[in-house]
Design a protein around this motif. Structure first.
Motif, mmCIF file in Angstrom:
data_model
loop_
_atom_site.group_PDB
_atom_site.id
_atom_site.type_symbol
_atom_site.label_atom_id
_atom_site.label_comp_id
_atom_site.label_asym_id
_atom_site.label_seq_id
_atom_site.Cartn_x
_atom_site.Cartn_y
_atom_site.Cartn_z
ATOM 1 N N ARG A 1 0.846 -1.203 0.000
ATOM 2 C CA ARG A 1 0.000 0.000 0.000
ATOM 3 C C ARG A 1 0.881 1.254 0.000
ATOM 4 O O ARG A 1 0.577 2.228 -0.684
ATOM 5 C CB ARG A 1 -0.949 0.016 1.196
ATOM 6 C CG ARG A 1 -1.845 1.254 1.188
ATOM 7 C CD ARG A 1 -3.142 1.026 1.872
ATOM 8 N NE ARG A 1 -3.930 2.260 1.972
ATOM 9 C CZ ARG A 1 -4.879 2.613 1.125
ATOM 10 N NH1 ARG A 1 -5.165 1.838 0.102
ATOM 11 N NH2 ARG A 1 -5.553 3.741 1.296
ATOM 12 N N GLY A 2 1.959 1.217 0.761
ATOM 13 C CA GLY A 2 2.890 2.336 0.767
ATOM 14 C C GLY A 2 3.462 2.613 -0.606
ATOM 15 O O GLY A 2 3.626 3.769 -1.006
ATOM 16 N N THR A 3 3.746 1.552 -1.347
ATOM 17 C CA THR A 3 4.252 1.707 -2.717
ATOM 18 C C THR A 3 3.220 2.401 -3.595
ATOM 19 O O THR A 3 3.554 3.285 -4.388
ATOM 20 C CB THR A 3 4.614 0.335 -3.304
ATOM 21 O OG1 THR A 3 5.622 -0.268 -2.486
ATOM 22 C CG2 THR A 3 5.132 0.443 -4.721
ATOM 23 N N LEU A 4 1.963 2.023 -3.444
ATOM 24 C CA LEU A 4 0.891 2.654 -4.217
ATOM 25 C C LEU A 4 0.707 4.120 -3.810
ATOM 26 O O LEU A 4 0.481 4.985 -4.661
ATOM 27 C CB LEU A 4 -0.410 1.880 -4.036
ATOM 28 C CG LEU A 4 -0.387 0.441 -4.577
ATOM 29 C CD1 LEU A 4 -1.622 -0.320 -4.128
ATOM 30 C CD2 LEU A 4 -0.270 0.434 -6.085
ATOM 31 N N LEU A 5 0.823 4.393 -2.519
ATOM 32 C CA LEU A 5 0.737 5.781 -2.052
ATOM 33 C C LEU A 5 1.886 6.614 -2.606
ATOM 34 O O LEU A 5 1.692 7.769 -3.007
ATOM 35 C CB LEU A 5 0.732 5.826 -0.522
ATOM 36 C CG LEU A 5 -0.548 5.330 0.148
ATOM 37 C CD1 LEU A 5 -0.302 5.023 1.615
ATOM 38 C CD2 LEU A 5 -1.656 6.362 -0.006
ATOM 39 N N ARG A 6 3.083 6.032 -2.639
ATOM 40 C CA ARG A 6 4.243 6.738 -3.199
ATOM 41 C C ARG A 6 4.012 7.051 -4.670
ATOM 42 O O ARG A 6 4.264 8.169 -5.131
ATOM 43 C CB ARG A 6 5.511 5.896 -3.030
ATOM 44 C CG ARG A 6 6.759 6.584 -3.591
ATOM 45 C CD ARG A 6 7.958 5.652 -3.632
ATOM 46 N NE ARG A 6 7.710 4.416 -4.337
ATOM 47 C CZ ARG A 6 7.751 4.272 -5.665
ATOM 48 N NH1 ARG A 6 8.005 5.297 -6.435
ATOM 49 N NH2 ARG A 6 7.520 3.106 -6.216
ATOM 50 N N GLN A 7 3.495 6.077 -5.423
ATOM 51 C CA GLN A 7 3.197 6.310 -6.843
ATOM 52 C C GLN A 7 2.202 7.456 -7.003
ATOM 53 O O GLN A 7 2.355 8.313 -7.880
ATOM 54 C CB GLN A 7 2.618 5.048 -7.483
ATOM 55 C CG GLN A 7 3.605 3.932 -7.675
ATOM 56 C CD GLN A 7 2.940 2.655 -8.183
ATOM 57 O OE1 GLN A 7 1.716 2.576 -8.319
ATOM 58 N NE2 GLN A 7 3.735 1.656 -8.464
ATOM 59 N N HIS A 8 1.192 7.471 -6.151
ATOM 60 C CA HIS A 8 0.176 8.525 -6.208
ATOM 61 C C HIS A 8 0.797 9.889 -5.903
ATOM 62 O O HIS A 8 0.517 10.875 -6.600
ATOM 63 C CB HIS A 8 -0.950 8.206 -5.220
ATOM 64 C CG HIS A 8 -2.000 9.249 -5.138
ATOM 65 N ND1 HIS A 8 -2.868 9.526 -6.173
ATOM 66 C CD2 HIS A 8 -2.340 10.115 -4.136
ATOM 67 C CE1 HIS A 8 -3.692 10.499 -5.819
ATOM 68 N NE2 HIS A 8 -3.386 10.867 -4.586
ATOM 69 N N CYS A 9 1.622 9.950 -4.872
ATOM 70 C CA CYS A 9 2.276 11.220 -4.510
ATOM 71 C C CYS A 9 3.167 11.709 -5.653
ATOM 72 O O CYS A 9 3.169 12.902 -5.975
ATOM 73 C CB CYS A 9 3.100 11.050 -3.234
ATOM 74 S SG CYS A 9 2.102 10.920 -1.734
ATOM 75 N N GLU A 10 3.910 10.791 -6.263
ATOM 76 C CA GLU A 10 4.768 11.186 -7.388
ATOM 77 C C GLU A 10 3.940 11.702 -8.553
ATOM 78 O O GLU A 10 4.314 12.683 -9.199
ATOM 79 C CB GLU A 10 5.641 10.005 -7.822
ATOM 80 C CG GLU A 10 6.732 9.685 -6.836
ATOM 81 C CD GLU A 10 7.509 8.433 -7.194
ATOM 82 O OE1 GLU A 10 7.078 7.653 -8.078
ATOM 83 O OE2 GLU A 10 8.570 8.217 -6.571
ATOM 84 N N ALA A 11 2.791 11.071 -8.819
ATOM 85 C CA ALA A 11 1.912 11.527 -9.898
ATOM 86 C C ALA A 11 1.364 12.921 -9.595
ATOM 87 O O ALA A 11 1.307 13.778 -10.486
ATOM 88 C CB ALA A 11 0.776 10.531 -10.109
ATOM 89 N N LYS A 12 0.970 13.144 -8.340
ATOM 90 C CA LYS A 12 0.467 14.468 -7.949
ATOM 91 C C LYS A 12 1.548 15.536 -8.123
ATOM 92 O O LYS A 12 1.266 16.649 -8.569
ATOM 93 C CB LYS A 12 -0.016 14.458 -6.498
ATOM 94 C CG LYS A 12 -1.306 13.720 -6.283
ATOM 95 C CD LYS A 12 -2.451 14.522 -6.832
ATOM 96 C CE LYS A 12 -3.785 13.974 -6.387
ATOM 97 N NZ LYS A 12 -4.887 14.698 -6.999
ATOM 98 N N LEU A 13 2.780 15.212 -7.762
ATOM 99 C CA LEU A 13 3.881 16.168 -7.924
ATOM 100 C C LEU A 13 4.144 16.449 -9.403
ATOM 101 O O LEU A 13 4.395 17.596 -9.784
ATOM 102 C CB LEU A 13 5.147 15.649 -7.250
ATOM 103 C CG LEU A 13 5.142 15.687 -5.727
ATOM 104 C CD1 LEU A 13 6.385 14.987 -5.182
ATOM 105 C CD2 LEU A 13 5.056 17.113 -5.218
#
Length: 105
Positions: free
Chosen positions: A67-79
């Motif tokens: 889940r942390g990996t998916l959250l990281r992907q989401h944060c990178e996409a938002k940035l």
């Protein structure tokens, strides 16, 4: 908490040198896609803190890591989205103003 139900793996392969490596692509689930950058980052920080403490069962730690990996992907996409929205404002010698995407590294 079982986060495994959030994962929808797709297998892709990548060639590294002469070796083909199978990679699992996990699609970011809808509940994460709806999160703001700040909310996703906060949850990611909580997951990292829990993993660093080493508390809990192995299966729970693996699910939290995924889940942390998916959250990281989401944060990178938002940035990335934010970076694309930032514009540089240019004023020419004749006083006209124009805007173009900023080159941010």
């Amino acid at each position: 908490v079982n986060f495994g139900c959030y994962l929808k793996p797709r297998i892709n392969s990548v060639t590294l040198g002469r070796q083909e490596v199978k990679m699992v692509d996990k699609t970011v689930p809808k509940d994460i896609k709806k999160m703001s950058f700040e909310d996703a980052l906060h949850e990611l920080e909580k997951i990292v803190g829990g993993l660093e403490q080493g508390a809990g069962k192995l299966d729970e730690a693996i699910s939290a890591y995924e889940r942390g990996t998916l959250l990281r992907q989401h944060c990178e996409a938002k940035l990335r989205e934010a970076r694309e929205r930032v514009e540089t404002i240019n004023v020419s010698t004749d006083g006209s103003v124009s805007a173009e995407p900023a080159e941010i590294e």
